[in-house]
Design a protein around this motif. Structure first.
Motif, PDB file in Angstrom:
ATOM      1  N   GLY A 254       7.828   2.696 -15.373  1.00 24.45           N
ATOM      2  CA  GLY A 254       6.747   2.310 -16.153  1.00 24.45           C
ATOM      3  C   GLY A 254       6.220   0.759 -15.510  1.00 24.45           C
ATOM      4  N   SER A 255       7.241  -0.070 -15.508  1.00 15.56           N
ATOM      5  CA  SER A 255       6.886  -1.273 -15.009  1.00 15.56           C
ATOM      6  C   SER A 255       6.318  -1.419 -13.535  1.00 15.56           C
ATOM      7  CB  SER A 255       8.231  -2.199 -15.027  1.00 15.56           C
ATOM      8  OG  SER A 255       8.606  -2.290 -16.170  1.00 15.56           O
ATOM      9  N   ILE A 256       6.775  -0.630 -12.513  1.00 12.14           N
ATOM     10  CA  ILE A 256       6.297  -0.706 -11.257  1.00 12.14           C
ATOM     11  C   ILE A 256       4.703  -0.287 -11.358  1.00 12.14           C
ATOM     12  CG2 ILE A 256       6.321   0.635  -9.089  1.00 12.14           C
ATOM     13  CD1 ILE A 256       9.262   0.468  -9.309  1.00 12.14           C
ATOM     14  N   GLU A 257       4.592   0.833 -12.148  1.00 11.95           N
ATOM     15  CA  GLU A 257       3.088   1.179 -12.061  1.00 11.95           C
ATOM     16  C   GLU A 257       2.234   0.295 -12.905  1.00 11.95           C
ATOM     17  OE1 GLU A 257       3.985   6.316 -12.461  1.00 11.95           O
ATOM     18  OE2 GLU A 257       3.771   4.991 -14.250  1.00 11.95           O
ATOM     19  N   LYS A 258       2.711  -0.521 -13.938  1.00 11.59           N
ATOM     20  CA  LYS A 258       1.843  -1.395 -14.554  1.00 11.59           C
ATOM     21  C   LYS A 258       1.729  -2.656 -13.703  1.00 11.59           C
ATOM     22  CE  LYS A 258       2.164  -3.639 -19.030  1.00 11.59           C
ATOM     23  NZ  LYS A 258       2.932  -4.082 -20.265  1.00 11.59           N
ATOM     24  N   SER A 259       2.772  -3.034 -12.827  1.00 12.11           N
ATOM     25  CA  SER A 259       2.546  -4.310 -12.004  1.00 12.11           C
ATOM     26  C   SER A 259       1.571  -3.965 -10.833  1.00 12.11           C
ATOM     27  CB  SER A 259       3.799  -4.723 -11.500  1.00 12.11           C
ATOM     28  OG  SER A 259       4.452  -3.759 -10.702  1.00 12.11           O
ATOM     29  N   GLY A 260       1.677  -2.578 -10.312  1.00 12.89           N
ATOM     30  CA  GLY A 260       0.841  -2.485  -9.127  1.00 12.89           C
ATOM     31  C   GLY A 260       1.732  -2.833  -7.928  1.00 12.89           C
ATOM     32  N   ILE A 261       2.791  -3.048  -7.741  1.00 18.48           N
ATOM     33  CA  ILE A 261       3.538  -3.765  -6.800  1.00 18.48           C
ATOM     34  C   ILE A 261       3.481  -2.610  -5.687  1.00 18.48           C
ATOM     35  CG2 ILE A 261       5.930  -4.156  -5.995  1.00 18.48           C
ATOM     36  CD1 ILE A 261       6.561  -5.740  -8.244  1.00 18.48           C
ATOM     37  N   PHE A 262       3.726  -1.344  -5.858  1.00 15.09           N
ATOM     38  CA  PHE A 262       3.593  -0.280  -5.091  1.00 15.09           C
ATOM     39  C   PHE A 262       2.305   0.603  -5.410  1.00 15.09           C
ATOM     40  CE2 PHE A 262       8.067  -1.505  -5.089  1.00 15.09           C
ATOM     41  CZ  PHE A 262       8.373  -1.555  -3.537  1.00 15.09           C
ATOM     42  N   SER A 263       1.729   1.296  -4.577  1.00 13.91           N
ATOM     43  CA  SER A 263       0.631   2.242  -4.817  1.00 13.91           C
ATOM     44  C   SER A 263       0.833   3.067  -5.879  1.00 13.91           C
ATOM     45  CB  SER A 263       0.085   2.880  -3.381  1.00 13.91           C
ATOM     46  OG  SER A 263       1.072   3.655  -2.913  1.00 13.91           O
ATOM     47  N   ARG A 264       1.922   3.919  -5.821  1.00 17.00           N
ATOM     48  CA  ARG A 264       2.354   4.650  -6.858  1.00 17.00           C
ATOM     49  C   ARG A 264       3.789   4.918  -6.802  1.00 17.00           C
ATOM     50  NH1 ARG A 264       2.634  10.101  -5.065  1.00 17.00           N
ATOM     51  NH2 ARG A 264       2.105  10.122  -2.864  1.00 17.00           N
ATOM     52  N   VAL A 265       4.553   5.610  -8.038  1.00 14.09           N
ATOM     53  CA  VAL A 265       5.751   5.999  -7.805  1.00 14.09           C
ATOM     54  C   VAL A 265       5.749   7.381  -7.271  1.00 14.09           C
ATOM     55  CG1 VAL A 265       8.143   6.437  -9.070  1.00 14.09           C
ATOM     56  CG2 VAL A 265       6.507   4.457  -9.632  1.00 14.09           C
ATOM     57  N   ALA A 266       6.365   7.865  -6.312  1.00 16.36           N
ATOM     58  CA  ALA A 266       6.325   9.178  -5.930  1.00 16.36           C
ATOM     59  C   ALA A 266       7.798   9.932  -5.870  1.00 16.36           C
ATOM     60  CB  ALA A 266       5.584   9.283  -4.605  1.00 16.36           C
ATOM     61  N   SER A 267       7.928  11.111  -5.479  1.00 15.84           N
ATOM     62  CA  SER A 267       9.167  11.781  -4.956  1.00 15.84           C
ATOM     63  C   SER A 267       9.226  11.694  -3.678  1.00 15.84           C
ATOM     64  CB  SER A 267       9.179  13.119  -5.430  1.00 15.84           C
ATOM     65  OG  SER A 267       9.004  13.077  -6.919  1.00 15.84           O
ATOM     66  N   GLU A 268      10.425  11.806  -3.087  1.00 14.49           N
ATOM     67  CA  GLU A 268      10.789  11.978  -1.776  1.00 14.49           C
ATOM     68  C   GLU A 268      10.638  13.199  -1.425  1.00 14.49           C
ATOM     69  OE1 GLU A 268      14.616  10.397  -0.536  1.00 14.49           O
ATOM     70  OE2 GLU A 268      14.515   8.763  -2.005  1.00 14.49           O
TER      71      GLU A 268
ATOM     72  N   VAL B 102       0.909  -1.144  -0.016  1.00 15.25           N
ATOM     73  CA  VAL B 102      -0.022   0.016  -0.083  1.00 15.25           C
ATOM     74  C   VAL B 102       0.963   1.426  -0.223  1.00 15.25           C
ATOM     75  CG1 VAL B 102      -2.111  -1.112   1.295  1.00 15.25           C
ATOM     76  CG2 VAL B 102      -0.272  -0.032   2.585  1.00 15.25           C
ATOM     77  N   GLY B 103       2.285   0.978   0.249  1.00 16.26           N
ATOM     78  CA  GLY B 103       3.203   2.049   0.406  1.00 16.26           C
ATOM     79  C   GLY B 103       3.540   2.779  -1.254  1.00 16.26           C
ATOM     80  N   SER B 104       4.059   3.889  -1.151  1.00 14.01           N
ATOM     81  CA  SER B 104       4.568   4.364  -2.311  1.00 14.01           C
ATOM     82  C   SER B 104       6.056   4.207  -2.487  1.00 14.01           C
ATOM     83  CB  SER B 104       4.160   5.991  -2.630  1.00 14.01           C
ATOM     84  OG  SER B 104       4.565   6.714  -1.375  1.00 14.01           O
ATOM     85  N   VAL B 105       6.550   4.576  -3.628  1.00 11.71           N
ATOM     86  CA  VAL B 105       8.257   4.195  -3.744  1.00 11.71           C
ATOM     87  C   VAL B 105       8.724   5.430  -4.547  1.00 11.71           C
ATOM     88  CG1 VAL B 105       7.966   2.872  -5.963  1.00 11.71           C
ATOM     89  CG2 VAL B 105       9.735   2.449  -4.386  1.00 11.71           C
ATOM     90  N   SER B 106       9.841   5.937  -4.230  1.00  8.00           N
ATOM     91  CA  SER B 106      10.496   6.663  -4.950  1.00  8.00           C
ATOM     92  C   SER B 106      11.767   6.028  -5.434  1.00  8.00           C
ATOM     93  CB  SER B 106      11.110   7.926  -4.256  1.00  8.00           C
ATOM     94  OG  SER B 106      11.870   7.460  -3.060  1.00  8.00           O
TER      95      SER B 106
END
Lengths: 139, 144
Positions: free
Chosen positions: B40-54, B8-12
């Motif tokens: 692109g691959s993280i967003e497509k896979s849904g492994i994290f809620s979203r790709v964000a900035s620190e 459910v966490g986001s990732v940078s």
């Protein structure tokens, strides 16, 4: 005269742009702590590049052993691996040398460097090894 | 790739060690390009809620491109890539996972007759495979 000088400058600039030397390290890597290194001989290497690397590292003050690609963990601070590429132009010359410094415990790459040269800018393998190692280990 | 576990966490993303295409014209993989592929691959896979900035992200995925072994000239261009990944929980500052992943891709002559194009395809293939492998590993971590 002015035109000839300009031509020489242009040729020199073009040649200078054909060689590249790059090195970088992982953010948490501390290369200053390295003392005992193991140079892993590339199985396809018939030119003795591992010996050149080993000799250079010895000259730089490291304690060095060499051998085949190891199984990790190793009882050394770091393992040095490399890939050399050669081309022919009248004679064979080393066009690219890549060297990786790996964590002796788990084999992860902690730093690397690479030299690329055209035939016009060829140097002896000893010089290339020296420039790559110096660039990596000064970080 | 379909994620087996989704956080459910986001990732940078932080990518280091890449190189722009050299003055000698040899295709390389830049930090920005690899970060874009990861994103692109993280967003497509849904492994994290979203790709964000620190500092807004929960996790940081750092990728250090330590090796990109390419042929100088070959009918079939094989590229080997090795990337050291570190996944950090930015709230606890704890390293959640760390691993070096190697990938290889061979671009055959039939894929591209021009050597430079073949090398670019091999680079892209090795990068794509590396991203696939890292997402597979992270997916198995069962991160909160």
């Amino acid at each position: 005269m002015k035109g000839r000088f300009l031509a020489v400058v242009v040729v020199c600039a073009a040649l200078a742009g054909c060689a590249s030397m790059q090195a970088n390290k992982a953010p948490d890597a501390d290369l200053g702590k390295l003392r005992n290194l193991y140079v892993a001989k590339l199985s396809a290497d018939e030119r003795g590049i591992e010996e050149l690397i080993s000799n250079r590292l010895n000259a730089m003050g490291y304690h060095v052993t060499t051998g085949a690609y190891p199984t990790f963990p190793m009882e050394v601070d770091a393992v040095v691996t490399y890939q050399d590429r050669w081309l022919w132009d009248i004679t064979m010359y080393m066009t690219r040398l890549s060297i990786q410094i790996r964590d002796g415990h788990n084999g992860e790459i902690i730093a690397n460097g690479e030299s690329m040269r055209t035939s016009w800018q060829r140097r002896s393998p000893e010089r290339v090894v020296e420039e790559v190692l110096t660039e990596i280990l000064k970080q | 790739m379909t994620a087996t576990h989704k956080s459910v966490g986001s990732v940078s993303l932080v990518v280091l060690g890449g190189k722009p295409t050299s003055s000698m014209g040899m295709s390389q993989i830049s930090n920005d390009d690899f970060a874009l592929a990861l994103k692109g691959s993280i967003e497509k896979s849904g492994i994290f809620s979203r790709v964000a900035s620190e500092p807004d992200s929960h996790y940081r995925l750092q990728a250090y491109i330590g090796k990109l072994d390419q042929p100088v000239f070959a009918m079939a261009s094989t590229v080997t890539m090795e990337v050291g990944y570190t996944l950090t929980d930015l709230r606890s500052k704890e390293t959640m996972w760390k691993k070096s992943i190697a990938s290889t891709y061979t671009a055959e002559l039939k894929e591209a007759y021009i050597g430079v194009t073949r090398l670019r395809l091999a680079n892209e293939g090795a990068a794509r495979e590396n991203v696939r492998l890292v997402l597979e590993e992270i997916s198995a971590l069962s991160l909160p």
